[in-house]
Design a protein around this motif. Structure first.
Motif, PDB file in Angstrom:
ATOM      1  N   SER A 189       0.820  -1.209   0.000  1.00  0.00           N
ATOM      2  CA  SER A 189       0.000   0.000   0.000  1.00  0.00           C
ATOM      3  C   SER A 189       0.851   1.256   0.000  1.00  0.00           C
ATOM      4  O   SER A 189       2.028   1.241   0.363  1.00  0.00           O
ATOM      5  N   VAL A 190       0.225   2.358  -0.407  1.00  0.00           N
ATOM      6  CA  VAL A 190       0.767   3.698  -0.224  1.00  0.00           C
ATOM      7  C   VAL A 190      -0.294   4.522   0.490  1.00  0.00           C
ATOM      8  O   VAL A 190      -1.442   4.101   0.623  1.00  0.00           O
ATOM      9  N   GLY A 191       0.099   5.691   0.959  1.00  0.00           N
ATOM     10  CA  GLY A 191      -0.863   6.564   1.615  1.00  0.00           C
ATOM     11  C   GLY A 191      -0.799   6.519   3.119  1.00  0.00           C
ATOM     12  O   GLY A 191      -1.075   7.513   3.786  1.00  0.00           O
ATOM     13  N   ALA A 192      -0.473   5.338   3.673  1.00  0.00           N
ATOM     14  CA  ALA A 192      -0.322   5.168   5.124  1.00  0.00           C
ATOM     15  C   ALA A 192      -1.507   5.771   5.870  1.00  0.00           C
ATOM     16  O   ALA A 192      -2.639   5.648   5.421  1.00  0.00           O
ATOM     17  N   SER A 193      -1.253   6.390   7.014  1.00  0.00           N
ATOM     18  CA  SER A 193      -2.347   6.900   7.839  1.00  0.00           C
ATOM     19  C   SER A 193      -2.912   8.203   7.305  1.00  0.00           C
ATOM     20  O   SER A 193      -4.126   8.405   7.294  1.00  0.00           O
ATOM     21  N   TYR A 194      -2.028   9.102   6.852  1.00  0.00           N
ATOM     22  CA  TYR A 194      -2.515  10.396   6.350  1.00  0.00           C
ATOM     23  C   TYR A 194      -1.450  11.094   5.512  1.00  0.00           C
ATOM     24  O   TYR A 194      -1.229  12.291   5.636  1.00  0.00           O
ATOM     25  N   ASP A 195      -0.792  10.350   4.627  1.00  0.00           N
ATOM     26  CA  ASP A 195       0.242  10.948   3.791  1.00  0.00           C
ATOM     27  C   ASP A 195      -0.316  12.011   2.856  1.00  0.00           C
ATOM     28  O   ASP A 195       0.329  13.022   2.590  1.00  0.00           O
ATOM     29  N   TRP A 196      -1.488  11.746   2.274  1.00  0.00           N
ATOM     30  CA  TRP A 196      -2.080  12.704   1.338  1.00  0.00           C
ATOM     31  C   TRP A 196      -3.299  13.322   2.021  1.00  0.00           C
ATOM     32  O   TRP A 196      -4.439  12.993   1.717  1.00  0.00           O
ATOM     33  N   THR A 197      -3.041  14.209   2.954  1.00  0.00           N
ATOM     34  CA  THR A 197      -4.135  14.796   3.716  1.00  0.00           C
ATOM     35  C   THR A 197      -5.088  15.584   2.829  1.00  0.00           C
ATOM     36  O   THR A 197      -6.290  15.650   3.106  1.00  0.00           O
TER      37      THR A 197
END
Length: 287
Positions: free
Chosen positions: A95-103
């Motif tokens: 996955s990408v994005g994790a918890s809040y990479d692209w807020t």
């Protein structure tokens, strides 16, 4: 980390005829030059993406399944449960994005609960690299294995790469502060000058129980994870159930932050920036 993953996955498609990569429109441009029948883009159909990967696994291939974390684990959870777990086959979810990479993308693109959700199913190995240089080795090992593996990539990184297994980074004695993946640098800054041992792991599942027990030398223990706070608390408690201990689990809070802001804003509001971590850790140790 995403670029490192794409480079390694592309090489694996050339090197290993068992490897297939299944996408759902995310990162397709980065794979545009790849000419392989084992690179499949199903479009914006994440449940289908996981179902196709499960079918490829049934046919004897080793699928790598890739998209944003909330689409891969949360949206397609039933397919992960059935098309991998129930069918008795394995694959590699990345996955990408994790918890809040692209807020800026809003809550649809945030996934602090992904690791906790995978914890409801048996047998998943979870890697949370803290640096791009950690990704190739973890991905190659995952593909070479026959395990169910989840690799959680992030744009948040530490300044330096570390060995992925649980190990001491700083200090020798005093309460243990265990940092998972990209949380390490903030933990090191937060604990500067404190009499604590800082340890690191990029492989929180399965938890290295023996390694943890070797490093714990006082009753106080802090675990800092870059996803839902308390995700590993039950495993740490089980690992130390024969010892008196106090655990402070730190991570992303359960409350939804509805003003998107920046990843740094979310770190601060969840208490995961150096100042917030130091306040939590020193308050806990004083107690």
């Amino acid at each position: 980390m995403r670029e490192s993953f794409i480079e390694t996955a592309t090489a694996l498609l050339d090197e290993d005829p068992r490897v297939a990569v299944v996408l759902a429109d995310i990162s397709t441009a980065a794979f545009a030059d790849v000419k392989s029948e084992r690179l499949v883009n199903v479009g914006i159909r994440e449940q289908l993406m996981v179902g196709v990967a499960g079918g490829l696994a049934l046919a004897g291939l080793r699928p790598i399944v890739h998209t944003y974390a909330p689409f891969l684990v949360e949206r397609a959870f039933e397919q992960v449960k059935l098309d991998f777990g129930h069918q008795g086959v394995t694959g590699v979810l990345v996955s990408v994005g994790a918890s809040y990479d692209w807020t800026e993308g809003g809550y649809t693109h945030m996934s602090p609960r992904d690791v906790a959700l995978l914890d409801t199913m048996p047998g998943w190995r979870v890697h949370v690299p803290g640096h791009a240089d950690e990704v190739p080795g973890l991905l190659r090992a995952a593909v070479a294995s026959d395990e169910q593996v989840y690799i959680r990539l992030s744009t948040r990184t530490n300044m330096a790469a570390h060995a992925p297994e649980l190990h001491r980074v700083r200090g020798d004695g005093g309460p243990l502060v265990l940092a998972v993946g990209p949380a390490l640098d903030n933990v090191l800054a937060a604990t500067e000058g404190l009499d604590v041992t800082v340890a690191y792991t990029a492989t929180p599942r399965p938890l290295d129980v023996a390694g943890l027990r070797d490093l714990v030398c006082t009753p106080e223990l802090v675990v800092v994870e870059p996803y839902l706070a308390g995700t590993s608390a039950h495993l740490v408690t089980e690992a130390l159930n024969d010892r008196p201990h106090r655990l402070l689990p730190l991570g992303v809070g359960r409350e939804e932050l509805r003003v998107y802001g920046t990843p740094a804003d979310h770190d601060r509001l969840h208490g995961l920036d150096p100042a917030g971590l130091r306040a939590s850790i020193t308050g806990f140790l004083r107690g």
